[in-house]
Design a protein around this motif. Structure first.
Motif, PDB file in Angstrom:
ATOM      1  N   VAL A  74       0.836  -1.210   0.000  1.00 25.38           N
ATOM      2  CA  VAL A  74       0.000   0.000   0.000  1.00 25.38           C
ATOM      3  C   VAL A  74       0.866   1.254   0.000  1.00 25.38           C
ATOM      4  O   VAL A  74       0.629   2.211  -0.746  1.00 25.38           O
ATOM      5  N   VAL A  75       1.904   1.245   0.839  1.00 30.99           N
ATOM      6  CA  VAL A  75       2.811   2.400   0.903  1.00 30.99           C
ATOM      7  C   VAL A  75       3.516   2.602  -0.436  1.00 30.99           C
ATOM      8  O   VAL A  75       3.700   3.732  -0.895  1.00 30.99           O
ATOM      9  N   ALA A  76       3.909   1.503  -1.090  1.00 26.26           N
ATOM     10  CA  ALA A  76       4.588   1.611  -2.383  1.00 26.26           C
ATOM     11  C   ALA A  76       3.674   2.230  -3.437  1.00 26.26           C
ATOM     12  O   ALA A  76       4.102   3.088  -4.221  1.00 26.26           O
ATOM     13  N   VAL A  77       2.408   1.827  -3.464  1.00 27.69           N
ATOM     14  CA  VAL A  77       1.478   2.363  -4.460  1.00 27.69           C
ATOM     15  C   VAL A  77       1.226   3.850  -4.217  1.00 27.69           C
ATOM     16  O   VAL A  77       1.255   4.666  -5.152  1.00 27.69           O
ATOM     17  N   VAL A  78       0.979   4.210  -2.961  1.00 31.22           N
ATOM     18  CA  VAL A  78       0.727   5.622  -2.637  1.00 31.22           C
ATOM     19  C   VAL A  78       1.956   6.469  -2.961  1.00 31.22           C
ATOM     20  O   VAL A  78       1.852   7.559  -3.548  1.00 31.22           O
ATOM     21  N   THR A  79       3.130   5.983  -2.600  1.00 37.07           N
ATOM     22  CA  THR A  79       4.364   6.718  -2.878  1.00 37.07           C
ATOM     23  C   THR A  79       4.594   6.862  -4.379  1.00 37.07           C
ATOM     24  O   THR A  79       5.060   7.905  -4.854  1.00 37.07           O
ATOM     25  N   ALA A  80       4.257   5.814  -5.142  1.00 38.40           N
ATOM     26  CA  ALA A  80       4.418   5.879  -6.594  1.00 38.40           C
ATOM     27  C   ALA A  80       3.527   6.962  -7.199  1.00 38.40           C
ATOM     28  O   ALA A  80       3.961   7.721  -8.076  1.00 38.40           O
ATOM     29  N   LEU A  81       2.295   7.064  -6.730  1.00 37.65           N
ATOM     30  CA  LEU A  81       1.387   8.087  -7.262  1.00 37.65           C
ATOM     31  C   LEU A  81       1.870   9.500  -6.918  1.00 37.65           C
ATOM     32  O   LEU A  81       1.840  10.409  -7.753  1.00 37.65           O
ATOM     33  N   VAL A  82       2.336   9.659  -5.670  1.00 39.48           N
ATOM     34  CA  VAL A  82       2.802  10.986  -5.251  1.00 39.48           C
ATOM     35  C   VAL A  82       4.055  11.388  -6.018  1.00 39.48           C
ATOM     36  O   VAL A  82       4.163  12.518  -6.531  1.00 39.48           O
ATOM     37  N   THR A  83       5.017  10.480  -6.119  1.00 42.96           N
ATOM     38  CA  THR A  83       6.267  10.818  -6.804  1.00 42.96           C
ATOM     39  C   THR A  83       6.057  11.000  -8.307  1.00 42.96           C
ATOM     40  O   THR A  83       6.776  11.779  -8.944  1.00 42.96           O
TER      41      THR A  83
END
Length: 199
Positions: A74-83
């Motif tokens: 979940v953290v990886a997906v959210v971080t990918a969208l933000v970055t």
């Protein structure tokens, strides 16, 4: 000369009274609730109901194990969208693709997932794949921002309503450097997840 008798224990709360089989066992009093009496031949056994001394204040806290695959994903997906949004903003502002920014996108995704998810071997692979998507999405956002300035529409409407035009524009302008940035981001994500999990 007459010998004086010892004062009763009630007059001295610290006086020791001999107990069975152990003349040195200290009796518990109001002043010393931690005193121990012998029980069943064990002079070191603590009496039932006696107060337990508090733990030492300098005891190190117990480290919690980090091995939560679902939370790491979940953290990886959210971080990918933000970055991806940040990377697209950088491209739109500078009108250039910056390799260091693509590496940063990948590293942040991998590091965040590994830090939260732990040493699960799935996380570095997923982080690398998400980094490819984030760098690609960031490039599309950058193209949308540049095209919006030229056409005179908002970047959001261009991105949502004419996504096929953006992908065609990306395909036409893609160069070996574009694919190199994708690969660098994926490598940075993989290594970032490994480094974060090893900490």
């Amino acid at each position: 000369m007459a010998q004086s008798s010892p004062p009763p224990s009630g007059g001295n709360p610290f006086a020791q009274q001999p107990a069975d089989a152990n003349p040195y066992a200290q009796q518990p009093t109001a002043a010393n609730p931690y005193a121990q009496q012998p029980t069943d031949g064990n002079p070191f056994a603590q009496q039932p109901g006696a107060a337990v001394p508090p733990p030492a204040p300098f005891a190190p806290p117990v480290a919690q194990a980090r091995n939560n695959l679902a939370l790491g994903l979940v953290v990886a997906v959210v971080t990918a969208l933000v970055t991806a949004g940040v990377y697209g903003g950088i491209i739109g502002a500078t009108e250039y693709q910056i390799g260091y920014a693509a590496v940063g996108v990948g590293f942040v995704i991998g590091f965040a997932s590994g830090r939260i998810g732990g040493p699960n071997p799935v996380l570095p692979v997923v982080s690398a794949l998400l980094s490819l998507g984030a760098v690609y999405l960031g490039q599309l956002i950058g193209i949308a921002m540049i095209g919006a300035d030229e056409v005179g529409v908002s970047a959001t409407s261009l991105f949502v309503d004419h996504f096929d035009v953006l992908t065609e524009g990306w395909s036409e302008t893609a160069s070996p450097m574009t694919f190199l940035f994708l690969a660098l981001g994926a490598f940075a994500a993989f290594s970032g997840a490994k480094k974060a999990a090893a900490r």
